[in-house]
Write an enzyme that holds these catalytic residues in place. Sequence first.
Site, PDB file in Angstrom:
ATOM      1  N   ARG A   9       0.853  -1.202   0.000  1.00 26.98           N
ATOM      2  CA  ARG A   9       0.000   0.000   0.000  1.00 26.98           C
ATOM      3  C   ARG A   9       0.888   1.252   0.000  1.00 26.98           C
ATOM      4  O   ARG A   9       0.589   2.229  -0.661  1.00 26.98           O
ATOM      5  CB  ARG A   9      -0.959   0.024   1.207  1.00 26.98           C
TER       6      ARG A   9
ATOM      7  N   TYR B 169     -16.192  17.856 -13.923  1.00 22.67           N
ATOM      8  CA  TYR B 169     -16.695  16.486 -14.067  1.00 22.67           C
ATOM      9  C   TYR B 169     -17.799  16.200 -13.031  1.00 22.67           C
ATOM     10  O   TYR B 169     -17.676  16.597 -11.853  1.00 22.67           O
ATOM     11  CB  TYR B 169     -15.513  15.525 -13.878  1.00 22.67           C
TER      12      TYR B 169
ATOM     13  N   ASP C 214      -8.154  19.332 -13.329  1.00 18.71           N
ATOM     14  CA  ASP C 214      -8.345  17.990 -13.878  1.00 18.71           C
ATOM     15  C   ASP C 214      -7.943  18.064 -15.350  1.00 18.71           C
ATOM     16  O   ASP C 214      -8.589  18.746 -16.145  1.00 18.71           O
ATOM     17  CB  ASP C 214      -9.828  17.615 -13.694  1.00 18.71           C
TER      18      ASP C 214
ATOM     19  N   LYS D  41      -9.101   7.241 -19.199  1.00 15.25           N
ATOM     20  CA  LYS D  41      -9.399   7.814 -20.514  1.00 15.25           C
ATOM     21  C   LYS D  41      -8.158   7.743 -21.427  1.00 15.25           C
ATOM     22  O   LYS D  41      -7.696   6.668 -21.713  1.00 15.25           O
ATOM     23  CB  LYS D  41      -9.934   9.237 -20.328  1.00 15.25           C
TER      24      LYS D  41
HETATM   25  C1  LIG Z   1     -13.907  10.023 -16.180  1.00 10.53           C
HETATM   26  C2  LIG Z   1     -13.484  11.309 -15.585  1.00 10.53           C
HETATM   27  C3  LIG Z   1     -13.205  11.417 -14.212  1.00 10.53           C
HETATM   28  C4  LIG Z   1     -13.396  10.273 -13.250  1.00 10.53           C
HETATM   29  O1  LIG Z   1     -12.488   9.254 -13.478  1.00 10.53           O
HETATM   30  P1  LIG Z   1     -12.757   7.725 -13.073  1.00 10.53           P
HETATM   31  O2  LIG Z   1     -11.517   7.060 -13.519  1.00 10.53           O
HETATM   32  O3  LIG Z   1     -13.997   7.295 -13.792  1.00 10.53           O
HETATM   33  O4  LIG Z   1     -12.963   7.702 -11.593  1.00 10.53           O
HETATM   34  C5  LIG Z   1     -12.767  12.631 -13.743  1.00 10.53           C
HETATM   35  N1  LIG Z   1     -12.617  13.689 -14.553  1.00 10.53           N
HETATM   36  C6  LIG Z   1     -12.890  13.630 -15.865  1.00 10.53           C
HETATM   37  C7  LIG Z   1     -12.723  14.855 -16.704  1.00 10.53           C
HETATM   38  C8  LIG Z   1     -13.345  12.445 -16.429  1.00 10.53           C
HETATM   39  O5  LIG Z   1     -13.635  12.397 -17.736  1.00 10.53           O
END
Ligand SMILES: *Cc1c(COP(=O)(O)O)cnc(C)c1O
Length: 381
Positions: free
Chosen positions: A46, A98, A170, A195
């Site tokens: 961890r 998001y 983000d 993504k």
């Molecule tokens: C998908 C997404 C998230 C969340 O990510 P997960 O891996 O699904 O937890 C956060 N920010 C953006 C812009 C996203 O497209």
Amino acid sequence: MNDQTRLIHSGRDRDPHTGASSLPIYQVSTFDQPDPEHLGAYDYARSDNPTREALEHTIAVLEGGARGLAFASGMAATSSALLLFQTGDHLVVGQDIYGGTYRVLTTVFKRWGLDVTFVDSTDTENVRRAITPATRGLFVESPANPQLQITDLRAMAEIAREHKLLAITDNTFMTPHLQRPLELGFDVVVHSATKFLGGHSDLIAGLAVTREEELGRRLKAIQNSFGAILGPQDSWLVLRGIKTLAVRLDAQQRTADQIARWLQQRPEIRRVLYPGLEGHVGHGIHARQARGGGAVISFELADGPTAVNLLKRVKLPLVAVSLGGVESILSYPATMSHASMPHEERLSRGITDGLVRLSVGLESADDLIADLSSALDGVLA
Ligand SMILES: *Cc1c(COP(=O)(O)O)cnc(C)c1O
């Protein structure tokens, strides 16, 4: 070193013990300690796992930060970064962040005592006006989802510096290949590596990078305490995905640009939203902080039934939530990402029932355009 080269040779790209061409998956929980009084670099997975550590090193190099950390999901990365704040702190947050970030802020962190003001961050003055003596952080996203609204990241970093706020963004839609917020003055970058970084729609993962080492140490302590770490298998898959990030994203971006311009010519499309288009609101700002429009386009059809009809007729793209995969993905914000937003609120934000979002994959541009074209023809027939 050139960006493309750094994707392949991050400094942790081969196994130091055997020379193996990819870092092995250390599928372990614990490490034998030859000297029980002085523990080695690894004691419990961890805290540190060599495979995860290679990914953490790689994303730090790519974003130009001091410390990278890998989490179980994008939301785990974001939530762990939000744990840097404390009860009573006030945050100014972009209203089009998001949906999962909006949810965790307005439920879990609200209960926990974080006070948040949501503002339209495309106008820098809105952010300035929302700052109070209790404000400690700023959280924005550019481009934002699903209308690809642009926020001036340099201006945000400047405001954060003036008011001693922790600036978090983000960077999922752009990735460090196209945009480097830490170099623009941000303190923390978070990612859904699910993504473009993973890139193959085959895992869930999150990453965070801090500009400075001290903040990195604090976030690392949260990662170790809270425990939302990424496992070694998925760390390895993200590392593998990152090697082709530049070639994938460059090709996807080229195709997206072509499709956006083609969509603009179709009379039945009311709006095409793509940061690479000269007419896109904020295009000039985007061009100064990113290298290209990315691979996500939103466009608006006449109404809900027309959009649903199109989604049912396309053959190549998946009709699904998510983005950033090698396969194109068509999403429907009204029933997917923005389903939980009250109808009136959603409409007033411009997220109409006719709006669809396309994450452009690696299929040929001609095939995608032919597929969209025949689906559109079918809708109107
Ligand atoms: C998908 C997404 C998230 C969340 O990510 P997960 O891996 O699904 O937890 C956060 N920010 C953006 C812009 C996203 O497209």
